[in-house]
Design an enzyme around this catalytic site. Structure first.
Site, PDB file in Angstrom:
ATOM      1  N   ILE A   1      -1.493 -22.998  30.508  1.00 37.54           N
ATOM      2  CA  ILE A   1      -0.155 -23.579  30.364  1.00 37.54           C
ATOM      3  C   ILE A   1       0.575 -23.602  31.702  1.00 37.54           C
ATOM      4  CG2 ILE A   1       2.119 -23.181  29.345  1.00 37.54           C
ATOM      5  CD1 ILE A   1       0.662 -22.180  26.814  1.00 37.54           C
TER       6      ILE A   1
ATOM      7  N   ASP B   1       1.763  -9.641  42.360  1.00 31.00           N
ATOM      8  CA  ASP B   1       1.612  -8.996  41.060  1.00 31.00           C
ATOM      9  C   ASP B   1       2.987  -8.974  40.421  1.00 31.00           C
ATOM     10  OD1 ASP B   1       1.480  -7.196  38.928  1.00 31.00           O
ATOM     11  OD2 ASP B   1      -0.013  -5.935  39.916  1.00 31.00           O
TER      12      ASP B   1
ATOM     13  N   ASN C   1       5.623 -17.703  33.116  1.00 30.96           N
ATOM     14  CA  ASN C   1       4.479 -17.911  32.229  1.00 30.96           C
ATOM     15  C   ASN C   1       3.483 -16.749  32.250  1.00 30.96           C
ATOM     16  OD1 ASN C   1       2.460 -19.663  30.688  1.00 30.96           O
ATOM     17  ND2 ASN C   1       1.351 -19.304  32.595  1.00 30.96           N
TER      18      ASN C   1
ATOM     19  N   SER D   1       6.426 -17.005  22.770  1.00 31.79           N
ATOM     20  CA  SER D   1       5.314 -17.222  21.840  1.00 31.79           C
ATOM     21  C   SER D   1       5.865 -17.242  20.427  1.00 31.79           C
ATOM     22  CB  SER D   1       4.290 -16.086  21.969  1.00 31.79           C
ATOM     23  OG  SER D   1       3.343 -16.124  20.928  1.00 31.79           O
TER      24      SER D   1
ATOM     25  N   TYR E   1       2.327  -7.143  22.611  1.00 34.75           N
ATOM     26  CA  TYR E   1       2.533  -8.534  23.023  1.00 34.75           C
ATOM     27  C   TYR E   1       3.728  -9.140  22.286  1.00 34.75           C
ATOM     28  CZ  TYR E   1       1.452 -13.496  23.818  1.00 34.75           C
ATOM     29  OH  TYR E   1       1.508 -14.824  24.155  1.00 34.75           O
TER      30      TYR E   1
ATOM     31  N   LYS F   1       7.307 -10.465  23.847  1.00 33.86           N
ATOM     32  CA  LYS F   1       7.739 -11.856  23.729  1.00 33.86           C
ATOM     33  C   LYS F   1       9.075 -11.961  23.000  1.00 33.86           C
ATOM     34  CE  LYS F   1       4.342 -13.845  25.890  1.00 33.86           C
ATOM     35  NZ  LYS F   1       4.571 -14.607  27.124  1.00 33.86           N
TER      36      LYS F   1
END
Length: 265
Positions: free
Chosen positions: A18, A63, A90, A142, A155, A159
């Site tokens: 993406i 990083d 992203n 997400s 995760y 998000k």
């Protein structure tokens, strides 16, 4: 199209998937793009690929979870372009695990990249945007921020935090001419999805991805460029009154109840 002529964009995690699709689309529409990532070979290769197509692109190694590296990268991007107008956050990682099974070091690693990394990029981009009186930030969240599958505790939490961070930036910096929005992709045929398919069913990745696509009302997985189109819209002046919102790019997944009625035909 030349809607991004005279504008520059930093895309974190811009070396593939993406992120690279966003970089390509913004560059094709006249922008200068800076790919930022921790894999020097990947982002250098991606930038070279864009330049070979006649597009304006460069790469900066950093990083995203290390503050000093993010600060230096944003400073370099500002110096190279004369001012970062667009920031697309992203960069992300998605190890699997529950709250019980995932150790604190791995949990902190996910937060460090996905949420803290987004904060750091915004933290160092915003002051210059405020000085210039304009800027567009697009955070790639997400659908997992809105509804969860199994074993994605860290995760999904990261998000969901990105959505709150997006709203906060929109509220705090709107009067300074800054817009912030989030995009919530569903199942997209990108490296993270292929990693998930391998984790779920090793050796059966293609069948697994097709099955995931069939779970969406459009009957397929999405493509990175389909997410990039929404990102480019939000980064552009066409979205001049859009701020503090999240936009689902999920093939209708979040509109679907998990109950199937018999087909009357």
């Amino acid at each position: 199209m030349s809607e991004f002529a005279g504008k520059s964009a930093v895309i974190t995690g811009g070396g593939r998937g993406i992120g690279l699709a966003c970089a390509r689309l913004i560059a094709e529409r006249g922008g200068v793009v800076i790919l930022m990532g921790h894999d020097a070979d990947m982002i250098e290769g991606a930038a070279a690929e864009l330049r070979a197509d006649g597009l304006s692109a460069d790469a900066i190694f950093a990083d995203i979870s290390v503050e000093a590296e993010v600060a230096a990268a944003l400073s370099r991007a500002e110096d190279a372009t004369g001012g970062v107008d667009i920031l697309v956050n992203n960069a992300a990682i998605q190890p699997y695990g529950t709250v019980a099974s995932m150790g604190s070091r791995q949990w902190d690693g996910v937060m460090g990249v996905n949420l803290r990394g987004t904060y750091l990029a915004c933290h160092y981009a915003l002051p210059r945007m405020v000085e210039r009186g304009h800027g567009a930030i697009v955070n790639i969240a997400s659908v997992q921020a809105l509804a969860n599958q199994a074993r994605v505790a860290a995760y999904a939490t990261s998000k969901a935090g990105m959505l709150a961070l997006t709203r906060s930036i929109a509220v705090d910096f709107g009067r300074a001419g800054i817009r912030a929005n989030a995009v919530c992709p569903g199942c997209i045929d990108a490296p993270m999805t292929r990693f998930s398919a391998t984790e779920t069913a090793p050796g059966q990745e293609e069948d697994t991805i097709r099955q995931w696509g069939n779970a969406q009302p459009l009957g397929r997985v999405g493509r990175p460029n389909e997410v990039a189109e929404v990102v480019a819209f939000l980064a552009s002046d066409r979205a001049s009154f859009c701020s503090g919102a999240e936009f689902k790019v999920d093939g209708g997944l979040m509109a679907t109840l998990g109950v199937a009625l018999p087909d009357p035909t």
